[in-house]
Enzyme design. Structure first.
Site, PDB file in Angstrom:
ATOM      1  N   LYS A 178      -4.474  -8.301  -5.731  1.00  0.00           N
ATOM      2  CA  LYS A 178      -4.770  -6.885  -5.503  1.00  0.00           C
ATOM      3  C   LYS A 178      -4.293  -6.117  -6.720  1.00  0.00           C
ATOM      4  CE  LYS A 178      -3.863  -2.997  -2.442  1.00  0.00           C
ATOM      5  NZ  LYS A 178      -3.343  -2.561  -1.139  1.00  0.00           N
ATOM      6  N   LYS A 231      -9.198  -7.955  -4.768  1.00  0.00           N
ATOM      7  CA  LYS A 231      -9.440  -6.533  -4.510  1.00  0.00           C
ATOM      8  C   LYS A 231      -9.076  -5.703  -5.713  1.00  0.00           C
ATOM      9  CE  LYS A 231      -7.583  -2.891  -1.637  1.00  0.00           C
ATOM     10  NZ  LYS A 231      -6.732  -2.531  -0.541  1.00  0.00           N
TER      11      LYS A 231
HETATM   12  C1  PBG Z   1      -2.669  -0.129   1.377  1.00  0.00           C
HETATM   13  C2  PBG Z   1      -4.115  -0.414   1.229  1.00  0.00           C
HETATM   14  C3  PBG Z   1      -4.929   0.216   0.288  1.00  0.00           C
HETATM   15  C4  PBG Z   1      -6.219  -0.235   0.524  1.00  0.00           C
HETATM   16  C5  PBG Z   1      -6.178  -1.151   1.588  1.00  0.00           C
HETATM   17  N1  PBG Z   1      -4.842  -1.256   2.010  1.00  0.00           N
HETATM   18  C6  PBG Z   1      -4.612   1.260  -0.731  1.00  0.00           C
HETATM   19  C7  PBG Z   1      -3.509   1.065  -1.666  1.00  0.00           C
HETATM   20  O1  PBG Z   1      -3.042  -0.033  -1.942  1.00  0.00           O
HETATM   21  O2  PBG Z   1      -3.044   2.092  -2.159  1.00  0.00           O
HETATM   22  C8  PBG Z   1      -7.418   0.254  -0.251  1.00  0.00           C
HETATM   23  C9  PBG Z   1      -8.758   0.055   0.348  1.00  0.00           C
HETATM   24  C10 PBG Z   1      -9.824   0.877  -0.254  1.00  0.00           C
HETATM   25  O3  PBG Z   1      -9.653   1.608  -1.253  1.00  0.00           O
HETATM   26  O4  PBG Z   1     -10.936   0.826   0.296  1.00  0.00           O
HETATM   27  N2  PBG Z   1      -1.809  -1.088   1.702  1.00  0.00           N
END
Ligand code: PBG
Length: 307
Positions: A178, A231
């Site tokens: 991520k 991601k």
């Molecule tokens: C937070 C989380 C995020 C997303 C999914 N879980 C945002 C972040 O890490 O700030 C993002 C998903 C998206 O942008 O569609 N744990």
């Protein structure tokens, strides 16, 4: 016959934003076509989506500020509306597959995925909180636990906690690679979960790093992850491909909020054809090697395919 890659609604996971209350369907300004739902309206929406062939849903809670604290205690509270919603969804649609989000940010007064002490994220103090949250979600009926926090060691502790409590058949889809991305903006608007100070760069990955994703994947694999997620998806198709070549478990990709928002905006202005763009994007993520795709396009895509 000769098209190498197939894409259908069965490959998609549809993210939903859930809000406490009744009869709520609020469109998210920076993510049109998507809403904050109250449970009553969400049940009807899930029914519609299942009739379109979408079976898997990822649910995220929008929590009131007054319920947030430093240790995200609301995430495993008895009267948590998110856990209650999961119970009701699984009771009404036992054949649906429900994925959860595990991270502190929707419940944290600091807006970070981990526990903050003196302005720093404390990885190891975060782990037991994530384990408690995961157990509460499994008890509510979640099928797939989705740790999105990027703390080190959490997959192992979550697996052990689930197993010790009899949830050996609840699986873990780990947010493995991520990245600290500009494309999460609309999601943070939807949940009002942006960090109150600092950024997420000490725990999310540097967009310039690819080999590091192999290390993250190896750790999650060894700790017992059932599926590995990359991601965002579009800037990281090479990472999806690399994990697909190197790990014998399902690979998934999160086509995140900012990626979908760009397409909504361009299509609204007539700059691209919405249906064709969505089809090509999802097909490309599959071609790169994703088995499953989390995407806000899920319902529109399923409707388009049906037509
Ligand atoms: C937070 C989380 C995020 C997303 C999914 N879980 C945002 C972040 O890490 O700030 C993002 C998903 C998206 O942008 O569609 N744990």
């Amino acid at each position: 016959m000769v098209e190498e890659t197939a894409i259908g609604p069965q490959h998609l996971i549809y993210p939903f934003f859930l809000k406490d209350g009744k009869n709520i369907k609020e469109e998210i300004t920076s993510l049109p076509h998507n809403f904050r739902w109250s449970l009553d309206r969400l049940l009807a929406e899930i029914d519609e989506c299942m009739n379109l062939g979408i079976q898997t849903f990822d649910i995220f809670p929008a929590v009131n500020e007054n319920l947030k604290d430093k240790i995200a205690s609301y995430s495993y509270a008895e009267d948590n509306f998110y856990l209650e919603a999961i119970r009701q969804i699984k009771a009404r649609f036992p054949e649906s597959v429900i994925m959860s989000d595990v991270a502190m940010d929707p419940y944290s007064s600091d807006g970070h995925d981990g526990y903050v002490e003196n302005g720093k994220i404390d990885n190891d103090k975060t782990l037991p909180i994530l384990a408690k949250m995961s157990l509460a979600q499994a008890q509510a009926g979640v099928d797939i636990i989705g740790p999105s926090d990027m703390m080190d060691g959490r997959v192992g502790l979550i697996r052990e906690t689930l197993d010790n409590n009899g949830f050996t058949d609840v699986s873990i889809m780990s947010y493995t690679a991520k990245y600290a991305s500009a494309f999460y903006g609309p999601f943070r608007d939807a949940l009002n979960s942006a960090p109150k100070s600092g950024d997420k760069k000490t725990y999310q990955m540097n967009p310039g790093n690819k080999r590091e994703a192999l290390l993250e994947a190896q750790l999650d694999f060894d700790e017992g992850a059932d599926m590995l997620m990359v991601k965002p998806a579009l800037c990281y198709l090479d990472v999806i491909h690399m994990l697909r070549e190197n790990f014998p478990i399902p690979i998934t990709a999160y086509n995140v909020s900012g990626e979908c928002a760009m397409v909504y905006a361009a299509a609204k202005n007539g700059y691209v054809d919405y249906n064709l763009a969505v089809y090509e994007i999802l097909l490309s993520i599959r071609r790169a090697g994703a088995d499953g795709i989390l995407t806000y396009f899920a319902k529109d895509f399923a409707k388009m395919i049906r037509k």
